[in-house]
Design a protein around this motif. Structure first.
Motif, mmCIF file in Angstrom:
data_model
loop_
_atom_site.group_PDB
_atom_site.id
_atom_site.type_symbol
_atom_site.label_atom_id
_atom_site.label_comp_id
_atom_site.label_asym_id
_atom_site.label_seq_id
_atom_site.Cartn_x
_atom_site.Cartn_y
_atom_site.Cartn_z
ATOM 1 N N GLY A 131 0.835 -1.149 -0.065
ATOM 2 C CA GLY A 131 -0.010 -0.089 0.128
ATOM 3 C C GLY A 131 0.777 1.196 0.048
ATOM 4 N N LEU A 132 1.850 1.270 0.614
ATOM 5 C CA LEU A 132 2.865 2.430 0.870
ATOM 6 C C LEU A 132 3.686 2.522 -0.638
ATOM 7 N N VAL A 133 4.092 1.380 -1.126
ATOM 8 C CA VAL A 133 4.952 1.437 -2.187
ATOM 9 C C VAL A 133 4.088 1.790 -3.575
ATOM 10 N N GLY A 134 2.854 1.343 -3.553
ATOM 11 C CA GLY A 134 2.140 1.666 -4.448
ATOM 12 C C GLY A 134 1.175 2.885 -4.495
ATOM 13 N N ASN A 135 1.306 3.605 -3.674
ATOM 14 C CA ASN A 135 0.233 4.606 -3.388
ATOM 15 C C ASN A 135 0.462 5.759 -4.431
ATOM 16 N N PRO A 136 1.564 6.135 -5.098
ATOM 17 C CA PRO A 136 1.504 6.929 -6.252
ATOM 18 C C PRO A 136 0.785 6.626 -7.425
ATOM 19 N N GLY A 137 0.800 5.211 -7.734
ATOM 20 C CA GLY A 137 0.363 4.497 -8.846
ATOM 21 C C GLY A 137 -1.308 4.413 -8.741
ATOM 22 N N GLU A 138 -1.655 4.408 -7.266
ATOM 23 C CA GLU A 138 -3.034 4.265 -6.904
ATOM 24 C C GLU A 138 -3.774 5.711 -7.246
ATOM 25 N N ILE A 139 -2.760 6.799 -6.928
ATOM 26 C CA ILE A 139 -3.540 7.987 -6.964
ATOM 27 C C ILE A 139 -3.640 8.355 -8.594
ATOM 28 N N VAL A 140 -2.647 7.916 -9.241
ATOM 29 C CA VAL A 140 -2.654 8.172 -10.697
ATOM 30 C C VAL A 140 -3.939 7.352 -11.632
ATOM 31 N N MET A 141 -4.087 6.160 -10.952
ATOM 32 C CA MET A 141 -5.203 5.315 -11.467
ATOM 33 C C MET A 141 -6.481 5.944 -11.192
ATOM 34 N N VAL A 142 -6.876 6.308 -9.811
ATOM 35 C CA VAL A 142 -8.009 6.845 -9.492
ATOM 36 C C VAL A 142 -8.338 8.320 -10.001
ATOM 37 N N ARG A 143 -7.472 8.925 -10.245
ATOM 38 C CA ARG A 143 -7.587 10.345 -10.825
ATOM 39 C C ARG A 143 -7.951 10.103 -12.523
ATOM 40 N N LEU A 144 -7.176 9.270 -13.243
ATOM 41 C CA LEU A 144 -7.368 9.003 -14.579
ATOM 42 C C LEU A 144 -8.814 8.515 -14.846
ATOM 43 N N GLN A 145 -8.999 7.488 -13.830
ATOM 44 C CA GLN A 145 -10.439 7.015 -13.937
ATOM 45 C C GLN A 145 -11.679 8.009 -13.620
#
Length: 312
Positions: A131-145
């Motif tokens: 969850g910590l390592v993947g947080n930037p990718g999570e934000i990018v995914m949520v914003r794009l979607q």
């Protein structure tokens, strides 16, 4: 030993006993195998994930209406908006969580047949790291979607995942990559403790019965149960994560501010907003992840020569 083999074998010196060769230790699977399986699964179910995020972010209630709106305004390809964000997220978060889960099981002395609490502990440890390592990718995914669900003047209008990442750092600072990290890590802990651990648990329990062998039918049943458990356990954190990461105004990304506003406007059941689309997305995703993962492992075994053909 058969008589033919006994006849063919040379005689042993007097007093020497026959000893069997030690079993060869099985090589570990590539650490990235689970991440590849998750990326394949997420690509297939991306339209459902897209709909879930937009429902959670906008507060709309109708899944089918949201899908129809997307197709009507952006065409069929609109259902794959933000797919690069999904790939970035899976190749960071999912690669890390499958690797960390295996390492956590080694650390606490657990295997796939261990008690549920041990598997859940290993899953929780893996979730916290991923969850910590993947947080930037999570934000990018949520914003794009979620961008399309916003009014035009409030959209980010990112071109792809790398554009989103660079613009976030440039326009909002490096600290923006940690936005919503608390709910995201909490959700990742819940997800891995419920999804990865419950899959191993259900699979082991099914294999104890006379009705299942280690094949696609067992994998499907175990992953179906794991997907339902994971959806229910993760729903509150998932809703909070989506709403916080989509917030752009100053002070609007506070976890407590989002909770207070959501409670006031929608009541406590807001925590399960989008459960049906979340289940509709996570269920096939979970099934696809583990079916693909098991087949990729079979493929690795076949390539190594430990299995004659990749079996279902």
């Amino acid at each position: 030993m058969s008589r033919a083999v006994q006849d063919a074998a040379p005689p042993l010196p007097a007093g020497e006993k026959v000893t069997s060769l030690p079993a060869k230790k099985k090589q570990p699977y590539p650490f990235w195998l689970g991440g590849v399986a998750a990326t394949i699964a997420a690509s297939i179910t991306h339209p459902l994930d897209l709909t879930k995020v937009r429902l959670q972010a906008s507060g709309d209630k109708r899944m089918i209406a949201s899908i129809q709106k997307t197709v009507r305004t952006a065409g069929f390809l609109g259902l794959f908006d933000g797919i690069t964000g999904t790939w970035m997220r899976q190749m960071s978060y999912s690669v890390c969580r499958f690797w960390a889960y295996d390492e956590s099981k080694k650390l606490i002395g657990a295997d796939n047949k261990s008690p549920a609490w041990k598997l859940a502990l290993a899953g929780s440890m893996a979730g916290g790291i991923a969850g910590l390592v993947g947080n930037p990718g999570e934000i990018v995914m949520v914003r794009l979607q979620g961008d399309f669900a916003k009014p035009p003047e409030k959209r980010f209008n990112y071109k792809h995942c790398f554009d989103a990442l660079f613009r976030m750092v440039k326009e909002e600072g490096v600290s923006s990559l940690g936005r919503g990290v608390g709910p995201n890590v909490f959700r990742a802990i819940l997800m891995n403790a419920s999804q990865l651990a419950s899959y191993d648990f259900f699979k082991a329990e099914l294999l104890k019965t006379p009705y299942f062998d280690d094949n696609i039918y067992c994998h499907f049943t175990a992953s179906f149960a794991a997907g339902t458990v994971a959806t229910t356990v993760c729903s509150p954190a998932d809703v909070l994560k989506s709403r916080i990461m989509n917030a752009s105004g100053p002070g609007s990304n506070s976890t407590m501010a989002v909770i207070r506003q959501s409670f006031a406007n929608e009541g406590p059941m807001f925590m399960f907003k989008g459960w049906v689309p979340a289940w509709s997305r996570l269920q096939p995703t979970t099934i696809l992840i583990f079916l693909t993962f098991e087949q990729l492992k079979n493929l690795v075994d076949w390539k190594r020569g430990t299995q004659k053909t990749p079996e279902l």
